[in-house]
Design a protein around this motif. Structure first.
Motif, PDB file in Angstrom:
ATOM      1  N   LYS A 129       0.844  -1.190   0.000  1.00  0.00           N
ATOM      2  CA  LYS A 129       0.000   0.000   0.000  1.00  0.00           C
ATOM      3  C   LYS A 129       0.881   1.241   0.000  1.00  0.00           C
ATOM      4  CE  LYS A 129      -4.117   1.857   2.299  1.00  0.00           C
ATOM      5  NZ  LYS A 129      -5.069   1.705   3.421  1.00  0.00           N
ATOM      6  N   ASP A 130       0.499   2.237  -0.799  1.00  0.00           N
ATOM      7  CA  ASP A 130       1.401   3.360  -1.036  1.00  0.00           C
ATOM      8  C   ASP A 130       1.713   4.188   0.204  1.00  0.00           C
ATOM      9  OD1 ASP A 130      -1.097   4.475  -0.856  1.00  0.00           O
ATOM     10  OD2 ASP A 130      -1.158   5.269  -2.893  1.00  0.00           O
ATOM     11  N   ASP A 131       0.910   4.037   1.278  1.00  0.00           N
ATOM     12  CA  ASP A 131       1.230   4.770   2.503  1.00  0.00           C
ATOM     13  C   ASP A 131       1.904   3.876   3.550  1.00  0.00           C
ATOM     14  OD1 ASP A 131      -0.889   3.201   3.254  1.00  0.00           O
ATOM     15  OD2 ASP A 131      -2.123   4.831   4.049  1.00  0.00           O
ATOM     16  N   GLN A 132       2.250   2.641   3.150  1.00  0.00           N
ATOM     17  CA  GLN A 132       2.954   1.721   4.038  1.00  0.00           C
ATOM     18  C   GLN A 132       4.449   1.742   3.710  1.00  0.00           C
ATOM     19  OE1 GLN A 132       1.933  -0.488   6.517  1.00  0.00           O
ATOM     20  NE2 GLN A 132      -0.183   0.231   6.461  1.00  0.00           N
ATOM     21  N   LYS A 133       5.263   1.483   4.715  1.00  0.00           N
ATOM     22  CA  LYS A 133       6.711   1.470   4.516  1.00  0.00           C
ATOM     23  C   LYS A 133       7.283   0.195   5.131  1.00  0.00           C
ATOM     24  CE  LYS A 133      10.810   3.099   3.480  1.00  0.00           C
ATOM     25  NZ  LYS A 133      11.275   3.166   2.068  1.00  0.00           N
ATOM     26  N   PRO A 134       7.531  -0.844   4.314  1.00  0.00           N
ATOM     27  CA  PRO A 134       8.145  -2.062   4.867  1.00  0.00           C
ATOM     28  C   PRO A 134       9.511  -1.755   5.480  1.00  0.00           C
ATOM     29  CG  PRO A 134       7.286  -2.453   2.652  1.00  0.00           C
ATOM     30  CD  PRO A 134       7.238  -0.970   2.879  1.00  0.00           C
ATOM     31  N   LEU A 135       9.841  -2.492   6.517  1.00  0.00           N
ATOM     32  CA  LEU A 135      11.145  -2.323   7.159  1.00  0.00           C
ATOM     33  C   LEU A 135      12.252  -2.695   6.182  1.00  0.00           C
ATOM     34  CD1 LEU A 135      10.353  -3.933  10.637  1.00  0.00           C
ATOM     35  CD2 LEU A 135      10.395  -1.491  10.058  1.00  0.00           C
TER      36      LEU A 135
ATOM     37  N   LEU B  25       6.520  -3.476  -5.248  1.00  0.00           N
ATOM     38  CA  LEU B  25       5.789  -2.487  -6.031  1.00  0.00           C
ATOM     39  C   LEU B  25       4.744  -1.794  -5.165  1.00  0.00           C
ATOM     40  CD1 LEU B  25       5.217  -4.884  -9.054  1.00  0.00           C
ATOM     41  CD2 LEU B  25       6.903  -3.052  -8.954  1.00  0.00           C
ATOM     42  N   SER B  26       4.529  -0.522  -5.412  1.00  0.00           N
ATOM     43  CA  SER B  26       3.528   0.255  -4.679  1.00  0.00           C
ATOM     44  C   SER B  26       2.163   0.066  -5.325  1.00  0.00           C
ATOM     45  CB  SER B  26       3.914   1.733  -4.690  1.00  0.00           C
ATOM     46  OG  SER B  26       2.944   2.519  -4.042  1.00  0.00           O
ATOM     47  N   ALA B  27       1.106  -0.018  -4.493  1.00  0.00           N
ATOM     48  CA  ALA B  27      -0.248  -0.195  -5.003  1.00  0.00           C
ATOM     49  C   ALA B  27      -1.225   0.635  -4.178  1.00  0.00           C
ATOM     50  CB  ALA B  27      -0.640  -1.671  -4.963  1.00  0.00           C
ATOM     51  N   LYS B  28      -2.282   1.134  -4.835  1.00  0.00           N
ATOM     52  CA  LYS B  28      -3.307   1.928  -4.158  1.00  0.00           C
ATOM     53  C   LYS B  28      -4.448   1.015  -3.728  1.00  0.00           C
ATOM     54  CE  LYS B  28      -2.371   6.306  -6.526  1.00  0.00           C
ATOM     55  NZ  LYS B  28      -2.948   7.405  -7.348  1.00  0.00           N
ATOM     56  N   PHE B  29      -4.269   0.342  -2.599  1.00  0.00           N
ATOM     57  CA  PHE B  29      -5.299  -0.578  -2.127  1.00  0.00           C
ATOM     58  C   PHE B  29      -6.552   0.161  -1.643  1.00  0.00           C
ATOM     59  CE2 PHE B  29      -1.520  -3.388  -1.512  1.00  0.00           C
ATOM     60  CZ  PHE B  29      -1.899  -4.350  -2.441  1.00  0.00           C
ATOM     61  N   GLN B  30      -6.415   1.476  -1.380  1.00  0.00           N
ATOM     62  CA  GLN B  30      -7.605   2.237  -1.019  1.00  0.00           C
ATOM     63  C   GLN B  30      -8.549   2.386  -2.216  1.00  0.00           C
ATOM     64  OE1 GLN B  30      -4.495   3.259  -1.091  1.00  0.00           O
ATOM     65  NE2 GLN B  30      -4.251   5.419  -1.679  1.00  0.00           N
ATOM     66  N   GLU B  31      -8.042   2.069  -3.401  1.00  0.00           N
ATOM     67  CA  GLU B  31      -8.850   2.000  -4.618  1.00  0.00           C
ATOM     68  C   GLU B  31      -8.748   0.568  -5.145  1.00  0.00           C
ATOM     69  OE1 GLU B  31      -7.791   5.053  -7.381  1.00  0.00           O
ATOM     70  OE2 GLU B  31      -7.553   6.566  -5.807  1.00  0.00           O
TER      71      GLU B  31
END
Length: 410
Positions: free
Chosen positions: A138-144, A160-166
């Motif tokens: 999710k684009d607002d998440q930051k994996p360690l 890869l970044s993804a917009k799971f809110q959509e």
């Protein structure tokens, strides 16, 4: 007042997909290889045992249905997840995969998968085999960074970044990625993503092989396949008379036929006597597989095998929970090694496609012609539900397992 933990957990989905495109044949176990590390040889029995455990679980949950899956890919995806798991969640995943950490170090598990994938995807292999992993975050998440470094080092996963809110947009992105990686064979893997999804882990395998000794398409005839006592369907039945490796197991009331692909992949087709499929499923074990590998012998036979194309989708939450991998689906999940925040797995899905035809998935240059004895060879006709598995001879890796109940169901 604090919110309940159920509202604080972000969701993590694990999507496993397998594409097996086959035509199949003889081979034997090879213990060790110059390009296969000690770690790789230490994990192949675990992958096979886990596969048998999953076969029992999925088959029990889906009676009367086709079963087809990749133990290797499910194992590797859960191993990726274990890198971010902690405490009991971590222990359950590895023990559910049949690993005993008093006998193997965790680093050896990940090194083993890394080495297996390197050997299996070697471009010099005559079998086409693509294996890979991807994390959609999710684009607002930051994996360690420690998690990303570990996953990249052992599994070379795309992040890869993804917009799971959509959800619709995220599904389109993931499905297009999967479709490309599977050469168009699986156009839709994910559907119905939750807006709260934080990460989707995708693992894929694309397998494409040609028979070492292909069937002649002109010999294919329509035949009956007995699904059960009440149902018989018509299927195109391939046939070839020639040299095969096979074994009549009188103890387990079944016939085992081993067939070879060009390259290092080989297959077992196991045909139980009428009405014995359930007994065979309960009896199959690593020792039984080893017995079959040792006792198949070269002889002439007239083999009839259905030509088919099936797709099998499996929700693995129930089977994995039954194998002891339960906490990761609940609010007890500890996956804080991924993002540092509370996560739980919402679903684990697996989709597999299997095509078996006369020549394999690519046209063979010529049809094999063999000299056979004048005496009438035995006829082995796969016209009732049967089991099958495909493995790589060099690494002893179990690539696929399945139960074909109805070859006309796509």
């Amino acid at each position: 007042m604090d919110k309940p933990r159920t509202t604080m957990k972000s969701l993590l989905s694990v999507c496993l997909l397998t594409v097996g495109l086959c035509a199949i044949s003889h081979g034997h176990h090879i213990n060790g290889h110059d390009n296969t590390s000690v770690a790789a040889t230490k994990i192949y029995t675990n992958t096979a045992q886990f596969g048998l455990n999953m076969l029992h679980q999925i088959s029990s949950a889906s009676p009367g249905k086709n079963v087809f899956f990749s133990p290797l890919i499910i194992s590797s995806a859960l191993s990726v997840l274990s890198m971010g798991a902690r405490s009991t969640t971590h222990t359950q995943i590895l023990e559910g995969l049949t690993f005993n950490l008093t006998e193997i170090q965790e680093k050896e598990i990940h090194d083993g998968f890394h080495n297996l994938f390197s050997v299996l995807t070697n471009p010099t292999n005559k079998v086409k085999l693509d294996i890979g992993q991807a994390l959609f975050v999710k684009d607002d998440q930051k994996p360690l960074q420690t998690f990303l470094d570990a996953v990249h080092a052992s599994y070379e996963a795309d992040v890869l970044s993804a917009k799971f809110q959509e959800p619709t947009e995220a599904e389109k992105q993931i499905n297009e990625y999967v479709e490309k990686k599977t050469h168009g064979k699986i156009p839709q893997l994910v559907k119905g993503l939750d807006r709260d999804t934080a990460i989707v882990i995708v693992n894929y395998i694309f397998f494409k092989g040609n028979w070492e000794k292909p069937f002649d398409p002109e010999m294919t005839r329509e035949g009956d396949f007995k699904v059960d006592d009440k149902t018989t369907v018509k299927v195109p039945m391939m046939q070839r008379m020639g040299w095969f490796h096979y074994y009549f197991d009188r103890e387990l009331f079944c016939t085992v036929v081993r067939m070879q692909y060009n390259g290092t992949a080989t297959s077992f087709f196991i045909l139980p006597d009428a009405g014995k499929i359930n007994e065979l499923e309960k009896a199959i074990s690593l020792d039984v597989l080893s017995k079959w590998a040792e006792r198949v012998h070269r002889g002439t036979a007239h083999v009839h095998l259905p030509k088919f194309n099936i797709s099998a989708s499996h929700d693995l939450k129930g089977p994995l929970t039954n194998l002891g991998i339960a906490d990761m689906f609940s609010d007890r999940a500890d996956l804080t090694g991924i993002t540092g925040q509370a996560l739980k797995v919402s679903k684990v899905t697996h989709k597999a496609v299997l095509t078996i035809d006369e020549r394999g998935t690519e046209a063979a240059a010529a049809t094999a012609v063999e000299a056979i004895p004048m005496s009438l060879p035995p006829t082995i006709m796969f016209n009732e539900p049967f089991l099958m598995l495909i493995y790589d001879q060099v690494t002893n890796s179990t690539l696929f397992m399945g139960k074909i109940v109805n070859p006309t169901e796509s």
